[in-house]
Structures are given as structure tokens and as C-alpha cells.
Enzyme design. Structure first.
Site: not given
Ligand code: BG6
Length: 485
Positions: A333, A45, A328, A175-176, A214, A238, A180, A233
Site C-alpha cells: 500500500k 431504511r 488493487k 474527493d477524500h 493498494e 483521486h 488527506k 474508481d
Molecule cells: C475509494 C475507492 O474512493 O478510495 C476505493 O472507491 C479505494 O476503491 C479507496 O480503496 C482508497 O482510499 P484510501 O484513503 O484508503 O487510499
């Protein structure tokens, strides 16, 4: 005549486009992996034209390779619009068909929903009504970002609506974590080596730990995070997918459905929580200072840390606890899977009083120092039978170079363009994992449930998280942190 492959990003002015999607596509471009006839349209937008859109993205991507940027940028276009509005979609259709007709070949389209989640179904239904997801000529696919629903009912409803206009094979739920490299390597490690699988079961394994820790807080996502919390989250998606990769049975082939079937079978075997068991098997906490974060309610009860004990009811894993934790603002990390093996059945060595032999462990460090650590005992030279634990290490960076590991989004986008859904979550899988975490959330909402705990930033969570393991004479491993540093 060339085929056209368009990626349309809805919600293109957001963070995800500049931080993840465009850098990933630019990297694919530099590696020559984007299809000929590639074209990207960003829609949002914000008032902006294509030149301004490119200039904004340049900052995030061109540092890597200035010379390659102009050719890539020439393929980027911006359209101001709202995908929940039919007039905007008509404008988009016009822009897409202009390019597709000029190229003359098949027209392939990947629609990427980087919009706020509450408009996902609306956008997809409108695309359907406008005939924009009809599959000929060329393919049409839709990528959906997380969160996919907020509980079992909303995830089911979203799937139902999507299926009104899309076939399941057109839907790519991200789901990223599955993108990985190191998560995919879990399968190679387990099923391309013959020495680990024979011990990968209840006969040799005492327990398994999965940690996603994290150091960052909620950053600028306070309002969103405060609604969802750590379980929605991180666990529902994940951690459950990492669990499935670590514990699933070997698929018969490397085919997308075979892989997805095994992940789903594993999730089906996870013993469902009863809300009344939650206090025994799970705990939640919030970091001190969270309530002062921008966008967070002053009396927020949203957990930013959780630890959960799961059981898997199948032959391989009966009696082996799986401990999952994520939070968090923790001490480091680190994302890891730790396989803690059983103690030796009989100790024949003359140990000093109070000493025992440390059981073996295998740490699969998923990030940031990607690698493996196998810890075992050796004899201290010059002693009768004194022992010390040593570590056999493999670091990706040492063997493959510091930049060898591509961003998850690179692999995921390429897979979606190639029509390979192996690393995307199927409808049944997402509904199952919601069904697994929902009773935990319900248990915490029960009157009389254990209260939300607090922890200090920079620690490993509340002391009670340690107690979840120490009361069973176990301890959380920080091997991936200790050894990686
Ligand atoms: C995301 C969450 O899906 O994954 C975030 O919404 C989180 O809160 C993140 O920080 C972590 O991803 P990565 O790839 O940095 O481990």
C-alpha cells in the site's frame, strides 16, 4: 438562544457512517471543534431506533475515548425513512425543526448523501421541492459522495439537476484524497519553501510518477466495483486531483476559489487523449483471482489496475511525461508523487565503464508512511570519485507523533460545516476530469484495442506496466515503500 447545526446523513446504516463519518465527528467533538447546538440525524431504511443506532456506532468509535462517548452520542438521532419519499422527508423536517425551535437561533443544515449514487438527484430535488434547502434562516449545504456520475454526460446531467435547486456554493462534492493532510502538504511544500519551485518545471524535471497502490482487493464491494473499474474508481477523481496539486501553478491567495481555479486550469492543460492513442499511452489489467471475488461476473473484463501516461500542454510542463498508476492487490500500500529530476548535463567524474550518475529524485509519500525523501549522490569516503545515492528523509510520525495525521473525513466535514469548499471538487473540475478519462475507456472498447492484461496479486501489476517506462529508459519508483519499511 443557540444556533442549531444539524448534519443529516442519508444512507446512515451503511459502512461509511460507522467507519468514517461518525469516528471523524466524534474526534471533532473531543477536540471541541463541533459547533454548539450540534445535532446529527441518521436516516436509512433499516428498522432501528435511536438507541440501537447509537449502540451500533459506539462499537466503531468509543474505543478511542469511552468517557467522551455518552455526551457525543446524546446528540445522535435515527429516523427510519427513505429520502426519495416525501413522507420521510416531512418526518425529517419535523424532527429537525423540533430541535431548531427549542434552540431558538439560526438553523444550519448539512445534508450528507451516503446513499447509492443513482438516487442523488432524486433526493436533492425532493429536498428542494420540500423547501428544505432554502437558505434562511441559517445555511443549507449538501455533501455528495463519489462516484459523481459515471461518464461526462451523467456528471453534467447530475450537475444540471443539482443546480435546479442548489447554488454551486451549497454543493460539496467529496474527493477524500483532497482531505488527506499530505495531499494538502503538497501545496505547503511547493509554495511555502523557496528552493523547490524554481526547479519545479521542464528545465529540471525529467518526468513525474503518481502511484496509488493498494494491497486490498475489492473486498465486499464486488458488484459496485465490477461496474466501475479502476479508472472510474481512482483515476477520474483521486489521481486527477493529486496530479492537479502536484502540477498546478501557484494561486495568488489561499482562497477557496483561487485554489479551485488553479486546479481546474491544470486539468484544462492536460492533453486530451484520442481513443486511437490509448494503446500507446495506457494499459489495463485485472488481478488473477478477481473473477472469483463475491459479486464479480465470472467473465468480467473490469480492470483493477491501470497505468497511464499524460502530457500537460503548458509552459511549465511541455515535454514532461506524467505517469499515473493505480491498482488493487499490489505488492504494497503506497500513495506517492515522485519527481524525477534530469541527469546532470555533463559528467566530469571518472566513472567505471557502464556506470552513470543516478539523477536526483524527490518522493512525496502521501501514505501510509507519510513523509518526503530526497535522493542525491555523495562521494564514497576513501575513493577517488566513487558515488553512492543517499536519502534525506522526513517522516511525519517522527516529527509530529504517530497519531498526528487526522482522517481525511475529519478535515472535510469541518470544512463543510465552516463553509470552506477549498478541498471539495467544483462542478467544472469534475466534468473536466470525466472528459479526460472517458476517451481512455472508449479507446479500450474499440475493436482491436490491446487486450485486458492479467497480473499476479502481490506484484506491481503486469510486466507491461514496467515496459511503459523502461522502453523510455525510466523505471517506476518504489522509494516510498523501500524507504518507509
Ligand atoms: C475509494 C475507492 O474512493 O478510495 C476505493 O472507491 C479505494 O476503491 C479507496 O480503496 C482508497 O482510499 P484510501 O484513503 O484508503 O487510499
Amino acid at each position: 438562544m443557540t444556533d442549531t447545526t444539524s448534519i443529516v446523513i442519508f444512507g446512515a446504516s451503511g459502512d461509511l457512517t460507522s467507519r468514517k463519518l461518525v469516528p471523524a465527528l466524534f474526534s471533532l467533538h473531543r477536540k471541541g471543534r463541533l459547533p454548539p447546538g450540534f445535532h446529527l440525524v441518521g436516516m436509512a431504511r433499516s428498522e432501528m431506533d435511536s438507541a440501537a443506532f447509537r449502540a451500533e456506532l459506539a462499537a466503531s468509535a468509543q474505543d478511542v475515548d469511552r468517557a467522551a462517548w455518552p455526551r457525543f452520542a446524546a446528540q445522535l438521532e435515527y429516523l427510519r425513512g427513505d429520502p426519495t419519499d416525501s413522507a420521510s422527508l416531512a418526518k425529517l423536517e419535523g424532527a429537525l425543526t423540533t430541535v431548531e425551535r427549542a434552540n431558538g437561533g439560526a438553523a444550519n443544515r448539512l445534508y450528507y448523501l451516503a446513499t447509492p449514487p443513482h438516487v442523488y438527484s432524486d433526493v436533492v430535488l425532493r429536498l428542494g421541492a420540500a423547501g428544505m434547502v432554502d437558505r434562511s434562516p441559517g445555511w443549507r449545504r449538501v455533501v455528495i459522495e463519489k462516484p459523481f456520475g459515471s461518464d461526462p454526460a451523467s456528471a453534467q446531467e447530475l450537475n444540471r439537476l443539482l443546480h435546479q435547486v442548489l447554488a454551486e456554493e451549497q454543493i460539496y462534492r467529496i474527493d477524500h484524497y483532497l482531505g488527506k493532510e499530505t495531499v494538502q502538504n503538497v501545496l505547503v511544500f511547493r509554495f511555502a519553501n523557496s528552493i523547490f519551485e524554481p526547479v519545479w518545471n521542464r528545465n529540471y524535471i525529467d518526468h513525474v510518477q503518481i502511484t496509488v497502490a493498494e494491497t486490498v482487493g475489492v473486498e465486499h464491494r464486488g458488484p459496485f466495483y465490477d461496474r466501475v473499474g479502476v479508472v472510474r474508481d481512482m483515476f477520474q477523481n483521486h489521481l486527477m486531483q493529486v496530479l492537479a496539486m502536484a502540477a498546478m501553478e501557484p494561486p495568488a491567495s489561499f482562497d477557496a476559489e483561487a485554489l479551485r481555479d488553479e486546479r481546474v486550469k491544470l486539468l484544462r492543460a492536460v492533453r486530451p487523449f484520442r481513443p486511437e492513442d490509448v494503446d500507446r499511452m495506457a494499459l489495463r489489467a485485472q488481478y488473477d483471482g478477481y473473477r472469483a471475488e463475491p459479486g464479480v461476473a465470472a467473465d468480467s473484463r473490469t480492470p483493477t489496475f491501470a497505468a497511464v501516461q499524460l502530457a500537460i500542454d503548458n509552459w511549465r510542463w511541455q515535454g514532461v511525461p506524467f505517469y499515473l498508476r493505480s491498482g488493487k492487490r499490489l505488492a504494497a500500500k503506497a500513495t506517492s508523487i515522485v519527481i524525477q529530476f534530469k541527469s546532470v548535463p555533463h559528467v566530469m567524474f571518472p566513472l567505471a565503464p557502464g556506470r552513470s550518475i543516478r539523477p536526483n529524485s524527490l518522493s512525496i509519500c502521501l501514505q501510509p508512511d507519510e513523509g518526503m525523501h530526497l535522493q542525491f549522490e555523495v562521494k564514497v569516503p576513501g575513493t577517488l570519485a566513487e558515488m553512492r545515492s543517499v536519502d534525506m528523509e522526513f517522516h511525519y510520525a517522527e516529527d509530529f507523533g504517530a497519531d498526528a495525521i487526522p482522517e481525511a473525513y475529519e478535515r472535510l466535514l469541518l470544512d463543510a460545516l465552516n463553509g470552506d469548499p477549498s478541498l471539495y471538487t467544483r462542478a467544472d473540475s469534475i466534468e473536466l476530469s470525466w472528459a479526460l478519462v472517458d476517451p481512455i475507456l472508449q479507446g479500450w472498447d474499440r475493436p482491436g484495442a490491446l487486450p485486458l492484461l492479467t497480473y499476479q496479486p502481490g506484484t506491481w501489476g503486469p510486466p507491461e506496466a514496467e515496459a511503459l517506462l523502461t522502453r523510455r529508459r525510466r523505471a517506476w519508483s518504489t522509494d516510498c515503500v523501500r524507504l518507509g519499511s
